[in-house]
Design a protein around this motif. Structure first.
Motif, PDB file in Angstrom:
ATOM      1  N   ALA A  44       9.260  -4.353 -19.178  1.00 14.74           N
ATOM      2  CA  ALA A  44       8.679  -4.254 -17.834  1.00 14.74           C
ATOM      3  C   ALA A  44       7.948  -5.526 -17.481  1.00 14.74           C
ATOM      4  O   ALA A  44       7.585  -6.315 -18.366  1.00 14.74           O
ATOM      5  N   VAL A  45       7.759  -5.748 -16.196  1.00 17.56           N
ATOM      6  CA  VAL A  45       6.987  -6.908 -15.725  1.00 17.56           C
ATOM      7  C   VAL A  45       5.964  -6.465 -14.687  1.00 17.56           C
ATOM      8  O   VAL A  45       6.167  -5.489 -13.949  1.00 17.56           O
ATOM      9  N   GLU A  46       4.854  -7.223 -14.660  1.00 19.92           N
ATOM     10  CA  GLU A  46       3.816  -7.024 -13.654  1.00 19.92           C
ATOM     11  C   GLU A  46       3.789  -8.264 -12.775  1.00 19.92           C
ATOM     12  O   GLU A  46       3.952  -9.382 -13.272  1.00 19.92           O
ATOM     13  N   PHE A  47       3.618  -8.077 -11.469  1.00 22.69           N
ATOM     14  CA  PHE A  47       3.518  -9.238 -10.579  1.00 22.69           C
ATOM     15  C   PHE A  47       2.647  -8.847  -9.391  1.00 22.69           C
ATOM     16  O   PHE A  47       2.343  -7.661  -9.195  1.00 22.69           O
ATOM     17  N   LEU A  48       2.231  -9.833  -8.625  1.00 20.49           N
ATOM     18  CA  LEU A  48       1.334  -9.558  -7.491  1.00 20.49           C
ATOM     19  C   LEU A  48       2.062  -9.747  -6.167  1.00 20.49           C
ATOM     20  O   LEU A  48       2.780 -10.734  -5.983  1.00 20.49           O
ATOM     21  N   VAL A  64      -2.072  -7.193  -4.703  1.00 20.92           N
ATOM     22  CA  VAL A  64      -1.743  -5.857  -5.213  1.00 20.92           C
ATOM     23  C   VAL A  64      -0.816  -5.972  -6.424  1.00 20.92           C
ATOM     24  O   VAL A  64       0.280  -6.530  -6.315  1.00 20.92           O
ATOM     25  N   PRO A  65      -1.228  -5.458  -7.587  1.00 21.99           N
ATOM     26  CA  PRO A  65      -0.323  -5.482  -8.741  1.00 21.99           C
ATOM     27  C   PRO A  65       0.846  -4.510  -8.545  1.00 21.99           C
ATOM     28  O   PRO A  65       0.642  -3.359  -8.154  1.00 21.99           O
ATOM     29  N   CYS A  66       2.054  -5.012  -8.796  1.00 18.72           N
ATOM     30  CA  CYS A  66       3.267  -4.196  -8.693  1.00 18.72           C
ATOM     31  C   CYS A  66       4.026  -4.307 -10.022  1.00 18.72           C
ATOM     32  O   CYS A  66       3.799  -5.222 -10.804  1.00 18.72           O
ATOM     33  N   ASP A  92       7.763  -0.028  -8.211  1.00 20.27           N
ATOM     34  CA  ASP A  92       6.901   0.653  -7.259  1.00 20.27           C
ATOM     35  C   ASP A  92       6.608  -0.223  -6.047  1.00 20.27           C
ATOM     36  O   ASP A  92       5.818   0.135  -5.180  1.00 20.27           O
ATOM     37  N   VAL A  93       7.282  -1.382  -5.976  1.00 18.34           N
ATOM     38  CA  VAL A  93       7.033  -2.273  -4.850  1.00 18.34           C
ATOM     39  C   VAL A  93       7.555  -1.630  -3.558  1.00 18.34           C
ATOM     40  O   VAL A  93       8.543  -0.893  -3.566  1.00 18.34           O
ATOM     41  N   ALA A 119       3.296   1.243  -4.981  1.00 23.13           N
ATOM     42  CA  ALA A 119       2.322   0.262  -5.482  1.00 23.13           C
ATOM     43  C   ALA A 119       1.201   0.028  -4.479  1.00 23.13           C
ATOM     44  O   ALA A 119       0.093  -0.352  -4.844  1.00 23.13           O
ATOM     45  N   GLY A 120       1.488   0.263  -3.192  1.00 24.93           N
ATOM     46  CA  GLY A 120       0.449   0.095  -2.183  1.00 24.93           C
ATOM     47  C   GLY A 120       0.430  -1.278  -1.548  1.00 24.93           C
ATOM     48  O   GLY A 120      -0.471  -1.595  -0.763  1.00 24.93           O
ATOM     49  N   ASN A 121       1.414  -2.117  -1.859  1.00 26.12           N
ATOM     50  CA  ASN A 121       1.483  -3.435  -1.201  1.00 26.12           C
ATOM     51  C   ASN A 121       1.948  -3.281   0.246  1.00 26.12           C
ATOM     52  O   ASN A 121       2.634  -2.304   0.589  1.00 26.12           O
ATOM     53  N   GLY A 122       1.589  -4.248   1.066  1.00 27.75           N
ATOM     54  CA  GLY A 122       2.134  -4.279   2.418  1.00 27.75           C
ATOM     55  C   GLY A 122       3.638  -4.432   2.320  1.00 27.75           C
ATOM     56  O   GLY A 122       4.126  -5.285   1.572  1.00 27.75           O
ATOM     57  N   LYS A 123       4.400  -3.624   3.051  1.00 26.01           N
ATOM     58  CA  LYS A 123       5.849  -3.587   2.880  1.00 26.01           C
ATOM     59  C   LYS A 123       6.478  -4.978   3.044  1.00 26.01           C
ATOM     60  O   LYS A 123       6.194  -5.685   4.013  1.00 26.01           O
ATOM     61  N   ILE A 124       7.337  -5.345   2.084  1.00 22.89           N
ATOM     62  CA  ILE A 124       8.039  -6.638   2.150  1.00 22.89           C
ATOM     63  C   ILE A 124       9.196  -6.499   3.126  1.00 22.89           C
ATOM     64  O   ILE A 124      10.128  -5.722   2.899  1.00 22.89           O
TER      65      ILE A 124
END
Lengths: 399, 399
Positions: free
Chosen positions: B160-164, B168-170, B196-197, B239-244
């Motif tokens: 797995a990978v984590e990124f911002l 917001v961490p995704c 979860d992005v 994840a709660g990020n603003g939608k890409i």
């Protein structure tokens, strides 16, 4: 009317040719230098490897035959004279040594090599070999020549055909070496042809290209073309036929004979690529284009997984359709029929229809796969083009 | 700024996913049915095999995800449901059984299979397996899922990978299975990804295609794509990020993370294609086109002769240049430089220059070829395009 008749013999069958094979210490044992000489300058044609890397002998030969004439072929086995510093100079030196020994111009010599790459030729040994071979050339030397070009082929391969131009009997002889046992990838494929037919050089070239396309270029054994692959033909014109100068009956007779000879040698070479090998033929029918048909056929005979399974008697039709599907050929992945047969049997076993299993007699399939020659037939149900490819199965495993 | 961080875990790392792996008797032993479930319908994208023959599950999955949404992935190992009568009906049945167990629509299910071709699925066992897996799904089930999709891979593969995205961490998680030991030709390559992005489905699709092109499509192990190869990604958006919704920074961060994850899984898969295997990387530089560079790189890692020699410690540069020369890549057959290195060593050994032997330190080359990761670098000296291919060497032979 098919007038082509296979006869025993090889490159010294046609009028005007002699040959020799000698040992000069480039291989650990056996003959390793071949010479073919013609009584007079011959019309010449050649086809070279498709590999972008080309051995030095090919460069020199291609340059030499530009003037449309040759009178000798010299070939060593053991060392390929490829990917090595000074390779072109060495190949030119071989031509001049041969020319000197035979009292002909150096540009009338065809030079070829097969063996290890990246190492230099021991020119002193080559020089001694050329001298010895020049003194040994005879009408009886064809078989020695066949032995001298082998690397690890199980058998020497030579064959000849007789055919008529008008009512004049003409001959073509050939000697070949093929791929090597456990390392077929880059084993050099060489074939040297001789003929006494009187033919215009442009037609000789055209006939050779056509014959190679339907024979040596249909072998697919899972490897890639070696940098030293070469097929050449010399034509002495001494048969006495009226010179072939157009695409009429004489040319057709010659073409038919040349193609038949090349095909037999190619099938022999394919079969001989494994010790005790058995010829595997894949016939592809009803593909969208000729290219698709050929890609499909070659994908089957060159697939190690298919070859391994068939050799063990497993009628692996799922692997066969997947090999074709993954070959890049534009085929309908749900439309293929596959069947199995052998020239030695009247049985045909239909393995799948539309890429879906049929209930076939597994024992019959197993029995067919014990024959010495196996034919896989694939119907793409997708067009109007056919192609064929030749490969090799292992001997029937002893149980 | 590189914000991608690899973390332990797999498909259940991203928010909103659970998984399970159960045994329902399709393989002789071990888990053989995997289920991934999402809390809510996800954006979805998929890449399928390039083989013209396509397994029934791919047909059904491609149809299902046309509406741009999925909520579960079900995959069995042991039987491929390919080249078999009624395959599509069986794959649809799996979707409806899974949908029923999870109370979601059947067209929200992604279905995949890997294993033997040409034989029907035992639907009663599959049905029991789906029921059991639906009850067993949990955040801790990722590893069982990784085990359940294996056929003969030496190790389960999950990462797995984590990124911002902004601050917001995704997360992206992945599980994969690869090619099989002694028969790599048609072993299915599967990779299921979760994230979860929050991203627009078209951008998800674009990012997946790009990541696959530079990772799984760069593996070249001498085989052909299996009819069942598939890579999918589900994105829960939790994840709660603003939608890409455009190609800006958020998309770039996601792309970078997805590509890095896919590349690691692809390299792992390549290395894992032989027991005790070692990663072989071929970097091709300065080719005429990108296609030529990729053809050349793949020709090297997929050449059995090259792999066999390197595995034994032989720095077979003549075979390497010949494999490239015979690959169909448009290269200058007399211009290539080849060198050998390893990430574990500071040494680089230059093997040839312009396809001609260099006097190199054979012992140094031999030592490099004992490392657990080997890099071959080929400079075509012929243009401006680079490519890379991944393959596998055998373990260092014990003497």
């Amino acid at each position: 009317m098919n007038c082509t008749k296979f006869i025993t013999g090889g490159i010294t069958c046609p009028k005007g040719f002699e040959a020799a094979g000698v040992s000069c210490g480039m291989k650990s044992q056996g003959k390793d230098l071949m010479l073919i000489t013609a009584q007079k300058p011959c019309a010449v044609a050649a086809v070279y490897t498709k590999n972008a890397v080309k051995g030095a002998p090919l460069t020199v030969t291609a340059q030499n035959i530009l003037h449309g004439r040759a009178q000798a072929v010299v070939c060593n086995s053991g060392i390929a004279n490829c990917c090595v510093e000074g390779g072109v100079a060495a190949a030119k030196k071989i031509c001049s040594l041969t020319a000197k020994a035979l009292h002909i111009p150096p540009e009338d010599v065809i030079v070829a090599s097969t063996g290890e790459m990246g190492v230099p030729l021991p020119m002193d040994r080559v020089e001694a070999g050329i001298g010895e071979a020049a003194g040994a050339c005879s009408r009886e030397g064809g078989h020695d020549a066949a032995l001298a070009i082998l690397t690890d082929d199980p058998t020497p391969k030579e064959l000849a055909v007789e055919f008529l131009v008008g009512d004049v009997p003409c001959y073509i002889g050939g000697v070949a070496k093929g791929s090597g046992l456990l390392r077929p990838n880059m084993a050099t494929m060489l074939c040297f042809l001789t003929s006494d037919v009187n033919i215009h050089p442009e037609l000789l070239d055209r006939a050779l290209k056509e014959a190679v396309e339907k024979s040596f270029h249909c072998m697919a054994l899972g490897g890639i073309p070696s940098p030293n692959d070469m097929v050449t033909i010399l034509s002495s014109g001494m048969a006495g036929n009226g010179k072939i100068t157009d695409l009429g009956d004489g040319y057709q007779a010659f073409c038919q004979a040349l193609s038949a000879l090349c095909l037999e040698l190619a099938k022999w070479m394919a079969k001989d690529s494994r010790p005790g090998g058995r010829l595997l033929t894949c016939q592809v029918h009803a593909a969208r284009t000729e290219t698709d048909a050929l890609l499909a056929a070659k994908a089957v005979t060159s697939c190690s997984r298919v070859v391994e399974a068939l050799s063990k008697g497993i009628p692996c039709w799922t692997d066969i359709v997947c090999a074709i599907g993954g070959s890049g050929a534009n085929v309908d992945g749900g439309a293929m029929d596959v069947s199995l047969s052998s020239p030695a049997s009247e049985e045909t076993v239909h393995l799948c229809s539309g890429c879906t299993s049929l209930f076939f007699d597994v024992q019959k399939a197993h029995d067919l796969l014990k024959e010495s020659e196996i034919i896989l037939s694939v119907d793409c149900n997708d067009g109007f083009f056919d192609a064929v490819s030749y490969g090799c199965l292992d001997p029937v495993p002893e149980l």
